[in-house]
Design a protein around this motif. Structure first.
Motif, mmCIF file in Angstrom:
data_model
loop_
_atom_site.group_PDB
_atom_site.id
_atom_site.type_symbol
_atom_site.label_atom_id
_atom_site.label_comp_id
_atom_site.label_asym_id
_atom_site.label_seq_id
_atom_site.Cartn_x
_atom_site.Cartn_y
_atom_site.Cartn_z
ATOM 1 N N ARG A 41 0.852 -1.192 0.000
ATOM 2 C CA ARG A 41 0.000 0.000 0.000
ATOM 3 C C ARG A 41 0.879 1.231 0.000
ATOM 4 O O ARG A 41 2.007 1.207 0.494
ATOM 5 N N ILE A 42 0.358 2.327 -0.516
ATOM 6 C CA ILE A 42 1.122 3.581 -0.564
ATOM 7 C C ILE A 42 0.327 4.667 0.154
ATOM 8 O O ILE A 42 -0.877 4.794 -0.020
ATOM 9 N N GLU A 43 1.029 5.418 0.972
ATOM 10 C CA GLU A 43 0.425 6.489 1.766
ATOM 11 C C GLU A 43 1.029 7.831 1.361
ATOM 12 O O GLU A 43 2.237 7.962 1.225
ATOM 13 N N LEU A 44 0.182 8.826 1.171
ATOM 14 C CA LEU A 44 0.632 10.208 1.007
ATOM 15 C C LEU A 44 0.736 10.767 2.414
ATOM 16 O O LEU A 44 -0.216 10.687 3.188
ATOM 17 N N ARG A 58 1.200 15.640 -7.694
ATOM 18 C CA ARG A 58 2.471 14.993 -8.058
ATOM 19 C C ARG A 58 2.625 13.652 -7.338
ATOM 20 O O ARG A 58 3.069 12.668 -7.921
ATOM 21 N N LEU A 59 2.239 13.602 -6.054
ATOM 22 C CA LEU A 59 2.330 12.354 -5.302
ATOM 23 C C LEU A 59 1.389 11.294 -5.884
ATOM 24 O O LEU A 59 1.785 10.122 -6.027
ATOM 25 N N VAL A 60 0.173 11.673 -6.231
ATOM 26 C CA VAL A 60 -0.782 10.729 -6.815
ATOM 27 C C VAL A 60 -0.260 10.235 -8.162
ATOM 28 O O VAL A 60 -0.309 9.031 -8.465
ATOM 29 N N ASP A 61 0.276 11.147 -8.988
ATOM 30 C CA ASP A 61 0.841 10.754 -10.290
ATOM 31 C C ASP A 61 2.011 9.793 -10.127
ATOM 32 O O ASP A 61 2.152 8.833 -10.888
ATOM 33 N N THR A 62 2.855 10.040 -9.139
ATOM 34 C CA THR A 62 4.003 9.165 -8.889
ATOM 35 C C THR A 62 3.536 7.783 -8.450
ATOM 36 O O THR A 62 4.047 6.762 -8.914
ATOM 37 N N ALA A 63 2.550 7.747 -7.544
ATOM 38 C CA ALA A 63 2.003 6.459 -7.101
ATOM 39 C C ALA A 63 1.414 5.694 -8.283
ATOM 40 O O ALA A 63 1.617 4.477 -8.420
ATOM 41 N N ASP A 64 0.706 6.395 -9.154
ATOM 42 C CA ASP A 64 0.125 5.776 -10.351
ATOM 43 C C ASP A 64 1.235 5.211 -11.241
ATOM 44 O O ASP A 64 1.150 4.073 -11.704
ATOM 45 N N ALA A 65 2.284 5.995 -11.461
ATOM 46 C CA ALA A 65 3.402 5.552 -12.301
ATOM 47 C C ALA A 65 4.117 4.331 -11.711
ATOM 48 O O ALA A 65 4.691 3.523 -12.444
ATOM 49 N N GLU A 66 4.058 4.196 -10.386
ATOM 50 C CA GLU A 66 4.691 3.051 -9.722
ATOM 51 C C GLU A 66 3.755 1.852 -9.626
ATOM 52 O O GLU A 66 4.094 0.850 -9.002
ATOM 53 N N GLY A 67 2.575 1.954 -10.239
ATOM 54 C CA GLY A 67 1.675 0.816 -10.333
ATOM 55 C C GLY A 67 0.625 0.702 -9.239
ATOM 56 O O GLY A 67 -0.082 -0.304 -9.166
ATOM 57 N N PHE A 68 0.475 1.718 -8.408
ATOM 58 C CA PHE A 68 -0.549 1.680 -7.365
ATOM 59 C C PHE A 68 -1.860 2.199 -7.923
ATOM 60 O O PHE A 68 -1.897 3.235 -8.575
#
Length: 196
Positions: free
Chosen positions: A62-65, A86-96
């Motif tokens: 799981r990923i937390e902001l 930016r954090l949401v985009d990064t999480a998306d790019a990392e497959g979350f």
């Protein structure tokens, strides 16, 4: 104004800003942060980070902001919104597919599409983290989640971010006087009196 990944040289500034804003720095690693920077002055305005929670064998990661903060002079200018984006985009790019936030200010994040999660519906790692954050910030901390494809940026934040400038800080730049240090200039003697 733009948002970039933090660099090693940002570490001291980040730690100072986190302390200044009273945020938690549990498991601090500067490379997990993004920073909003004023392109004209180079001043840093805000920051946030992603924190990975590894799942057990039968549970997904799981990923937390977390650690999202904006310096007072930059608030109301879309800085926090763009850090979150930016954090949401990064999480998306990392497959979350879903991001989580544990916050005492849920009303700010709901405007981007985040929805409240009951404590018993949080993944175990985040439920444990919620307990930690409640001890640190108080009992008002709640869990939120957002499918990354549902993130919405209100137009007002885009417009504010384009023209972002810090609030007037003229009081911070005031000249200090002897009285600021508890010295009475009429009765003080100085070690190196020049006689003038």
């Amino acid at each position: 104004m733009y948002v970039r990944d933090a660099k090693n040289r940002d570490e001291a500034w980040l730690l100072d800003a986190i302390e200044r804003l009273g945020l938690d720095d549990v498991a601090f690693r500067s490379r997990d942060y993004v920073i909003a920077v004023d392109q004209d002055s180079g001043d840093r305005a805000g920051f946030g980070r992603l924190r990975l929670h590894r799942g057990d064998d039968d549970e997904a990661d799981r990923i937390e902001l977390t650690g999202i903060g904006v310096l007072p002079e930059w608030r109301g200018r879309g800085v926090g919104a763009h850090v979150v984006e930016r954090l949401v985009d990064t999480a998306d790019a990392e497959g979350f597919e879903t991001v989580y936030v544990l916050t005492d200010q849920p009303e700010y994040l709901t405007q981007f599409g985040f929805e409240r999660v009951d404590t018993d519906e949080l993944p175990p790692a985040l439920s444990d983290r919620l307990t930690e954050k409640r001890e640190f910030l108080g009992g008002g901390v709640v869990g939120l989640r957002l499918p990354v494809e549902d993130f919405e940026m209100p137009d007002r934040f885009r417009e504010a971010f384009k023209a972002a400038e810090p609030a007037d800080t003229a009081d911070d730049d005031a000249v200090e006087s002897p009285e600021d240090f508890g010295i009475d200039p009429d009765s003080a003697t100085y070690k190196y009196d020049t006689g003038r």
